[in-house]
Design a protein around this motif. Structure first.
Motif, short mmCIF file in Angstrom:
data_model
loop_
_atom_site.label_atom_id
_atom_site.label_comp_id
_atom_site.label_asym_id
_atom_site.label_seq_id
_atom_site.Cartn_x
_atom_site.Cartn_y
_atom_site.Cartn_z
N GLY A 93 12.74 68.46 -39.71
CA GLY A 93 13.84 69.10 -40.42
C GLY A 93 14.74 68.14 -41.16
N GLY A 94 14.31 66.86 -41.31
CA GLY A 94 15.14 65.89 -42.01
C GLY A 94 16.25 65.34 -41.12
N ASP A 95 17.17 64.61 -41.73
CA ASP A 95 18.27 64.04 -40.95
C ASP A 95 19.61 64.47 -41.54
OD1 ASP A 95 18.90 62.31 -43.14
OD2 ASP A 95 17.51 60.79 -42.39
N LEU A 96 20.68 64.12 -40.82
CA LEU A 96 22.02 64.52 -41.24
C LEU A 96 22.41 63.85 -42.54
CD1 LEU A 96 24.62 66.08 -40.63
CD2 LEU A 96 25.36 64.16 -39.19
N PHE A 97 21.93 62.64 -42.78
CA PHE A 97 22.22 61.96 -44.04
C PHE A 97 21.74 62.81 -45.22
CE2 PHE A 97 21.21 59.15 -47.57
CZ PHE A 97 22.35 58.36 -47.65
N ASP A 98 20.53 63.35 -45.10
CA ASP A 98 19.99 64.20 -46.17
C ASP A 98 20.87 65.42 -46.39
OD1 ASP A 98 17.82 62.51 -46.48
OD2 ASP A 98 16.58 63.62 -45.03
N ARG A 99 21.36 66.01 -45.31
CA ARG A 99 22.17 67.22 -45.44
C ARG A 99 23.53 66.91 -46.07
NH1 ARG A 99 20.66 71.52 -40.71
NH2 ARG A 99 18.41 71.13 -40.75
N ALA A 101 24.03 64.35 -48.11
CA ALA A 101 23.72 64.00 -49.50
C ALA A 101 23.49 65.24 -50.34
CB ALA A 101 22.50 63.09 -49.56
N ALA A 102 22.91 66.28 -49.74
CA ALA A 102 22.65 67.52 -50.48
C ALA A 102 23.94 68.20 -50.92
CB ALA A 102 21.82 68.47 -49.62
N CYS A 103 25.05 67.86 -50.27
CA CYS A 103 26.35 68.43 -50.64
C CYS A 103 26.91 67.76 -51.89
CB CYS A 103 27.35 68.28 -49.49
SG CYS A 103 26.91 69.22 -48.01
N GLU A 104 26.27 66.65 -52.31
CA GLU A 104 26.66 65.93 -53.53
C GLU A 104 28.15 65.57 -53.54
OE1 GLU A 104 25.38 68.40 -56.76
OE2 GLU A 104 23.27 67.83 -56.52
N GLY A 105 28.60 65.00 -52.43
CA GLY A 105 29.98 64.54 -52.34
C GLY A 105 30.97 65.59 -51.91
N ALA A 106 30.55 66.85 -51.89
CA ALA A 106 31.44 67.91 -51.44
C ALA A 106 31.48 67.91 -49.91
CB ALA A 106 30.96 69.27 -51.94
N PRO A 107 32.62 68.24 -49.33
CA PRO A 107 32.71 68.25 -47.87
C PRO A 107 31.91 69.39 -47.25
CG PRO A 107 34.73 69.09 -48.83
CD PRO A 107 33.91 68.56 -49.96
N MET A 108 31.51 69.20 -46.01
CA MET A 108 30.86 70.24 -45.24
C MET A 108 31.92 71.16 -44.65
SD MET A 108 28.27 69.62 -42.00
CE MET A 108 27.11 68.66 -42.96
N GLY A 109 31.61 72.42 -44.48
CA GLY A 109 32.56 73.35 -43.88
C GLY A 109 32.85 72.98 -42.44
N GLU A 110 34.04 73.35 -41.95
CA GLU A 110 34.43 72.96 -40.60
C GLU A 110 33.51 73.55 -39.53
OE1 GLU A 110 38.51 72.81 -39.33
OE2 GLU A 110 39.23 72.55 -41.38
N ALA A 111 33.06 74.77 -39.71
CA ALA A 111 32.18 75.37 -38.70
C ALA A 111 30.87 74.61 -38.60
CB ALA A 111 31.93 76.84 -39.04
N ASP A 112 30.30 74.24 -39.75
CA ASP A 112 29.05 73.49 -39.75
C ASP A 112 29.24 72.09 -39.17
OD1 ASP A 112 27.74 75.62 -40.85
OD2 ASP A 112 27.61 74.80 -42.88
N ALA A 113 30.34 71.43 -39.56
CA ALA A 113 30.61 70.09 -39.04
C ALA A 113 30.84 70.13 -37.53
CB ALA A 113 31.83 69.49 -39.75
#
Length: 281
Positions: A93-99, A101-113
């Motif tokens: 399923g890949g790694d967290l770095f990939d996920r 990076a897929a946000c392209e600099g945008a922050p991850m939502g608090e629930a996901d983080a």
């Protein structure tokens, strides 16, 4: 490849490569289960220290992984004249770095983080209970299996601690290493909490908390420990999330939270239970 390894498993294509070895896909003809096998080439181990590290990785990973569902499991270890082979979980399923990076600099939502950091801290809490410090917690070492479940991987820098014996040595990755490590002091397992705090900061802000153009500049920033939350990226992040980050990225080790204390923090207990990321594709 080891005769015993080839007897028990069928080796497939290469899926990764590191400093000392190669990772291949493999499967058990008896069970039909698919795994990964990490083959460490002994010829690349330049001295006794490197060889000891390779052997220690197998032993420590086994210690950390047995009964710990959030750590990549070691299923078998083989050794021959030329290599050490570790058969482990395959994480497709890949790694967290990939996920991130897929946000392209945008922050991850608090629930996901929160979902990620909750499982990561559960993994670390069990490791610490067993006297194992990972010492290289970073997004690249946070993997996801085929069903999206988080697995902490790569115990090549890990060390055992306990009985009042502290750890020493500068190990880890510059952005994520704790200040007491950079300073060359003795340290304990809370270095992992610091590193996880950096991971959380990056997930919520899209940028590292301590930045530099070179490793030396990054280390200097880590030692200063001037933690800020720029409004342009943290304006929408809750006060509770920022409070947890402050408590994880606390230079005073005695006041820094332990892994178990992180799991009891109000932000984790109120947000982290959703485990949304586990269902992402």
């Amino acid at each position: 490849m080891s005769e015993e390894l080839n007897r028990d498993y069928r080796i497939g294509d290469e899926i990764g490569r590191g400093r000392f070895g190669v990772v291949y896909r493999c499967y058990s003809p008896d069970s039909g289960e698919i795994f990964a096998v990490k083959t460490v080439d002994k010829s690349l181990l330049s001295d006794a220290v490197d060889f000891e590290c390779a052997e220690r990785e197998a032993k420590i990973t086994q210690l950390a992984s047995v009964g710990n569902p959030h750590v990549v499991q070691i299923h078998a270890v083989y050794e021959d004249e030329t290599a050490i082979h570790l058969v482990m979980d395959l994480c497709e399923g890949g790694d967290l770095f990939d996920r991130i990076a897929a946000c392209e600099g945008a922050p991850m939502g608090e629930a996901d983080a929160a979902a990620v950091i909750t499982v990561l801290m559960e993994a670390l809490a069990i490791c610490h209970q067993r006297g194992v410090a990972h010492r290289d917690v970073k997004p690249d070492n946070v993997l996801f299996d085929g069903e999206g479940r988080l697995r902490l991987a790569d115990f090549g820098s890990a060390e055992c601690f306990g009985d009042g014996v502290p750890m020493i040595g500068v190990v880890g990755t510059p952005y994520y290493v704790a200040p007491e490590v950079v300073a060359g002091r003795e340290y304990g397992e809370k270095v992992d909490v610091w590193s996880a705090g950096v991971v959380l900061y990056i997930m919520l802000g899209g940028i590292p908390p301590f930045y530099g153009e070179t490793a030396t500049e990054i280390f200097d920033a880590v030692l200063r420990g001037n933690l800020r939350f720029p409004t342009r990226v943290f304006g929408g992040v809750s006060p509770l999330a920022k409070d947890l980050i402050r408590r994880m990225l606390c230079k005073d080790v005695s006041r820094r939270l332990s892994a178990e204390q992180v799991l009891r923090h109000p932000w984790i207990t109120s947000v982290g239970g959703s485990r949304c990321v586990a269902n992402q594709t």
